[in-house]
Design a protein around this motif. Sequence first.
Motif: not given
Length: 333
Positions: A2, A4, A14-15, A274, A280-281, A299
Amino acid sequence: MEFRHLGRSGLMVSEISYGNWITHGSQVEEDAARQCVRAALDEGITTFDTADVYAGTKAEEVLGRALAGVRRESLEIFTKVYWPTGSGPNDRGLSRKHITEALHGSLRRLQTDYVDLYQAHRFDNETPLEETLKTFDDLVRQGKVLYVGVSEWTAEQIGRALKIADEMGFDRLVSNQPQYSMLWRVIEAEVVPLSEKEGVGQVVFSPIAQGVLSGKYRPGQPPPAGSRATDETGGKNVISRMLTDDVLTRVQQLEPVAADLGLSMAQLAVAWVLQNPNVASAIVGASRPEQVRDNVKASGVKLESEVLRKIDDILGPIVERDPAKTVSPASRP
């Protein structure tokens, strides 16, 4: 995988990010590093984080070679500047001279014309903040940097930078890269509230606490052979302060929590960071491809409030929350 937004910017990341602090050019051989990068790409990771200082610039070189041939537009490549990369008085800090020269070196080693995010690796108390921010802004206008961020800055320092950027019309910071994990929560009291208000996202490192939260370190037992705690080139020094029986005993109590959720302990640790919407990651490192494949399963995992409370109850007094623990050197190293 996923994705963000990075802060309030339009950039999607990317997460799970792949980072090569301690590993590439140091702890693992280049062939293994390439395999880890390939595994990251295969698992949908598009965000790669490094720094010029990692392994004395070798980490950037290894990452550049590992990503060669991959469509550049499909990647988000992050690097950093501040720590010494040479013996001269200007081979460090956040002066216009060092930032500009350091970026050109990073671009050459990474085999790219630009980086998606350029980060001030610490706060430089010897350079006017206006000089640093103007230099970053110039590099953005030249197309060599797309976004700018910082790493391990305090809320007060981030706030000052945002104010100057607004007053001078510079590009604003979009990110901060702090250490953050179940065990290390120093950003929660001040950095996160300010960042949420100002649109700054966190790209967090050490979500597994350098491997402590993976459960592989056992109280009263020597660290496993080949683990970071046995790496004399730097990993051992970083992780040693967390290898106490009190910490390790409590961490072992997280095992049934992870098992009930069908997660490994490492997956639980990454999923935990997360859950913070300002993150964000989460950056993960690896010395073996299977570690990458394990970590990416975090994720998209959602942890219920009851699980979060259980984790807090288990870890209790060993959690570090003091925002004063975020410190940059008083003078350039």
